[in-house]
Design an enzyme around this catalytic site. Sequence first.
Site, PDB file in Angstrom:
ATOM      1  N   TYR A  28     -15.857  -5.790   5.411  1.00 43.07           N
ATOM      2  CA  TYR A  28     -14.669  -5.006   5.806  1.00 43.07           C
ATOM      3  C   TYR A  28     -14.300  -5.332   7.259  1.00 43.07           C
ATOM      4  O   TYR A  28     -13.155  -5.694   7.548  1.00 43.07           O
ATOM      5  CB  TYR A  28     -14.953  -3.508   5.644  1.00 43.07           C
ATOM      6  CG  TYR A  28     -13.785  -2.638   6.071  1.00 43.07           C
ATOM      7  CD1 TYR A  28     -12.677  -2.496   5.241  1.00 43.07           C
ATOM      8  CD2 TYR A  28     -13.778  -1.981   7.298  1.00 43.07           C
ATOM      9  CE1 TYR A  28     -11.594  -1.728   5.632  1.00 43.07           C
ATOM     10  CE2 TYR A  28     -12.704  -1.207   7.692  1.00 43.07           C
ATOM     11  CZ  TYR A  28     -11.608  -1.077   6.851  1.00 43.07           C
ATOM     12  OH  TYR A  28     -10.534  -0.318   7.251  1.00 43.07           O
ATOM     13  N   LEU A  78      -2.990  -7.538  -5.151  1.00 40.74           N
ATOM     14  CA  LEU A  78      -3.084  -8.424  -3.988  1.00 40.74           C
ATOM     15  C   LEU A  78      -4.464  -9.061  -3.831  1.00 40.74           C
ATOM     16  O   LEU A  78      -4.680  -9.830  -2.899  1.00 40.74           O
ATOM     17  CB  LEU A  78      -2.713  -7.651  -2.712  1.00 40.74           C
ATOM     18  CG  LEU A  78      -1.284  -7.092  -2.671  1.00 40.74           C
ATOM     19  CD1 LEU A  78      -1.058  -6.289  -1.394  1.00 40.74           C
ATOM     20  CD2 LEU A  78      -0.253  -8.206  -2.780  1.00 40.74           C
ATOM     21  N   GLY A 128       0.833  -1.205   0.000  1.00 42.88           N
ATOM     22  CA  GLY A 128       0.000   0.000   0.000  1.00 42.88           C
ATOM     23  C   GLY A 128       0.865   1.250   0.000  1.00 42.88           C
ATOM     24  O   GLY A 128       0.446   2.312   0.483  1.00 42.88           O
ATOM     25  N   SER A 147      -8.062  -2.186  12.033  1.00 38.39           N
ATOM     26  CA  SER A 147      -9.057  -1.107  12.016  1.00 38.39           C
ATOM     27  C   SER A 147      -9.871  -1.156  13.311  1.00 38.39           C
ATOM     28  O   SER A 147     -10.074  -2.237  13.877  1.00 38.39           O
ATOM     29  CB  SER A 147      -9.993  -1.317  10.828  1.00 38.39           C
ATOM     30  OG  SER A 147     -11.162  -0.547  10.970  1.00 38.39           O
ATOM     31  N   ALA A 176       1.720   3.244  -2.302  1.00 38.69           N
ATOM     32  CA  ALA A 176       1.444   4.313  -3.259  1.00 38.69           C
ATOM     33  C   ALA A 176       0.539   5.403  -2.691  1.00 38.69           C
ATOM     34  O   ALA A 176       0.393   6.462  -3.305  1.00 38.69           O
ATOM     35  CB  ALA A 176       0.807   3.727  -4.521  1.00 38.69           C
ATOM     36  N   GLY A 189      -1.811   7.124   0.974  1.00 38.95           N
ATOM     37  CA  GLY A 189      -2.280   7.144   2.367  1.00 38.95           C
ATOM     38  C   GLY A 189      -1.222   6.784   3.394  1.00 38.95           C
ATOM     39  O   GLY A 189      -0.080   7.241   3.353  1.00 38.95           O
ATOM     40  N   LYS A 205     -10.928  -7.384   8.701  1.00 39.72           N
ATOM     41  CA  LYS A 205      -9.988  -6.799   9.669  1.00 39.72           C
ATOM     42  C   LYS A 205      -9.974  -7.605  10.971  1.00 39.72           C
ATOM     43  O   LYS A 205      -8.938  -7.728  11.622  1.00 39.72           O
ATOM     44  CB  LYS A 205     -10.350  -5.328   9.934  1.00 39.72           C
ATOM     45  CG  LYS A 205     -10.154  -4.420   8.728  1.00 39.72           C
ATOM     46  CD  LYS A 205      -8.698  -4.315   8.328  1.00 39.72           C
ATOM     47  CE  LYS A 205      -8.450  -3.272   7.246  1.00 39.72           C
ATOM     48  NZ  LYS A 205      -7.022  -3.200   6.858  1.00 39.72           N
ATOM     49  N   GLY A 223      -4.957  -2.028   1.397  1.00 39.57           N
ATOM     50  CA  GLY A 223      -6.294  -2.418   1.851  1.00 39.57           C
ATOM     51  C   GLY A 223      -7.364  -1.657   1.107  1.00 39.57           C
ATOM     52  O   GLY A 223      -7.106  -0.618   0.501  1.00 39.57           O
TER      53      GLY A 223
HETATM   54  P1  NAD Z   1      -5.403   4.368   0.728  1.00 41.76           P
HETATM   55  O1  NAD Z   1      -6.498   4.047  -0.218  1.00 41.76           O
HETATM   56  O2  NAD Z   1      -4.828   5.725   0.698  1.00 41.76           O
HETATM   57  O3  NAD Z   1      -4.203   3.315   0.557  1.00 41.76           O
HETATM   58  C1  NAD Z   1      -4.432   1.961   0.338  1.00 41.76           C
HETATM   59  C2  NAD Z   1      -3.405   1.447  -0.660  1.00 41.76           C
HETATM   60  O4  NAD Z   1      -3.678   0.054  -0.892  1.00 41.76           O
HETATM   61  C3  NAD Z   1      -3.465   2.165  -2.026  1.00 41.76           C
HETATM   62  O5  NAD Z   1      -2.188   2.609  -2.420  1.00 41.76           O
HETATM   63  C4  NAD Z   1      -4.003   1.096  -2.947  1.00 41.76           C
HETATM   64  O6  NAD Z   1      -3.530   1.206  -4.300  1.00 41.76           O
HETATM   65  C5  NAD Z   1      -3.498  -0.180  -2.275  1.00 41.76           C
HETATM   66  N1  NAD Z   1      -4.295  -1.308  -2.742  1.00 41.76           N
HETATM   67  C6  NAD Z   1      -5.650  -1.415  -2.753  1.00 41.76           C
HETATM   68  N2  NAD Z   1      -6.017  -2.537  -3.385  1.00 41.76           N
HETATM   69  C7  NAD Z   1      -4.874  -3.161  -3.761  1.00 41.76           C
HETATM   70  C8  NAD Z   1      -4.610  -4.360  -4.479  1.00 41.76           C
HETATM   71  N3  NAD Z   1      -5.590  -5.134  -4.956  1.00 41.76           N
HETATM   72  N4  NAD Z   1      -3.321  -4.707  -4.689  1.00 41.76           N
HETATM   73  C9  NAD Z   1      -2.309  -3.914  -4.252  1.00 41.76           C
HETATM   74  N5  NAD Z   1      -2.499  -2.761  -3.582  1.00 41.76           N
HETATM   75  C10 NAD Z   1      -3.779  -2.385  -3.356  1.00 41.76           C
HETATM   76  O7  NAD Z   1      -5.970   4.022   2.162  1.00 41.76           O
HETATM   77  P2  NAD Z   1      -5.395   4.145   3.647  1.00 41.76           P
HETATM   78  O8  NAD Z   1      -6.450   4.780   4.432  1.00 41.76           O
HETATM   79  O9  NAD Z   1      -4.022   4.661   3.690  1.00 41.76           O
HETATM   80  O10 NAD Z   1      -5.421   2.597   4.031  1.00 41.76           O
HETATM   81  C11 NAD Z   1      -4.307   1.910   4.592  1.00 41.76           C
HETATM   82  C12 NAD Z   1      -4.845   0.794   5.460  1.00 41.76           C
HETATM   83  O11 NAD Z   1      -5.499   1.370   6.594  1.00 41.76           O
HETATM   84  C13 NAD Z   1      -5.886  -0.091   4.790  1.00 41.76           C
HETATM   85  O12 NAD Z   1      -5.636  -1.433   5.152  1.00 41.76           O
HETATM   86  C14 NAD Z   1      -7.188   0.367   5.390  1.00 41.76           C
HETATM   87  O13 NAD Z   1      -8.167  -0.640   5.428  1.00 41.76           O
HETATM   88  C15 NAD Z   1      -6.744   0.750   6.788  1.00 41.76           C
HETATM   89  N6  NAD Z   1      -7.627   1.684   7.497  1.00 41.76           N
HETATM   90  C16 NAD Z   1      -7.897   2.901   6.988  1.00 41.76           C
HETATM   91  C17 NAD Z   1      -8.701   3.770   7.708  1.00 41.76           C
HETATM   92  C18 NAD Z   1      -9.013   5.156   7.215  1.00 41.76           C
HETATM   93  O14 NAD Z   1      -9.908   5.790   7.771  1.00 41.76           O
HETATM   94  N7  NAD Z   1      -8.310   5.678   6.225  1.00 41.76           N
HETATM   95  C19 NAD Z   1      -9.233   3.364   8.954  1.00 41.76           C
HETATM   96  C20 NAD Z   1      -8.928   2.115   9.450  1.00 41.76           C
HETATM   97  C21 NAD Z   1      -8.111   1.279   8.708  1.00 41.76           C
END
Ligand code: NAD
Length: 286
Positions: free
Chosen positions: A155, A42, A8, A114, A10, A12, A159, A71
Amino acid sequence: MGTYAVTGSASGMGYEAAQRLRNQGHMVIGVDIRHADVVADLSTSGGRHAAAHGVLTASGGTLDGAVLAAGLGPTPGRLHQIGEVNFAGVVDLLMAWRPALAAATHAKVVVIGSNSTSTTPLVPRRAVRALLTGDTEKAVRCVRRLGKGAPALIYAASKTAVTRWVRNHAVRPEWAGAGIRLNVLAPGAVLTPLLQEQLSSPDLARAVRAFPVPTGGFGDPGHLADWMCFMLSDSADFLCGSVIFVDGGSDAYFRGNDWPKPVPAARLVPYMRRFVGFHHRLRRGR
Ligand code: NAD
């Protein structure tokens, strides 16, 4: 300086973690579906295999740590992918990387869970069990029956499954005993593209904004990445199988009296004799 895999990378929180590690002078092997050192999907077993292999080749067989941040959020129409990326996208990679992590002697792994694991009601236990046995299709069938709430339920199930997998494996000889620390960081709502997508839908945005967050506001992805870096540092040598909630207090708000909870006595039976003997000796002053 160490070698770290970050999925991940790329966007967040994964992007922020990779940047911080690179700024500290470490080598980072980013994995993502786009803009990464190892580009892989993935959500498929072929993509996970390619990602696992690509990282092992780039690392030369030794990994000082990993952040599993790739994710998907609770997006409608992507139930299968949510289960595959959020659960198998962590577990398959960690199983493949375990020998490389063990080779580093003090490796640390942070899996992004999460707070949906403790704040989403009615998550079917059968869906969680199905994910843990590798049956994503069955997990999806279990939540589909529940209608509109299915994306949020798959979801939270994904998690929950990945968090349980980490806690159960973290303490085993092949992980803890091999010097590998597995832990989970459980964020609440953090302002990343994933959350922004939810905020762009009026229905979801209303639900997100109505959710109780005692501190108010959203989490900062850079702050979450700081927690990840701390959990990868030497200071985390004694952290094993823990779930760290960084969620503005939502978990505590809903679950304040649910945890900590004592272990059922039956699980202590094998240790009881030693424990009772110790207390007898203590009371006799020996
Ligand atoms: P984000 O969308 O900015 O980053 C997620 C990254 O996962 C992206 O770069 C995306 O390209 C990559 N990804 C998604 N599907 C993929 C695949 N099939 N193959 C390879 N890469 C893939 O989101 P984020 O908020 O930075 O999420 C990071 C983690 O935090 C995730 O696991 C998410 O579930 C978890 N999370 C996020 C939040 C929130 O509020 N943002 C809250 C709780 C948990």
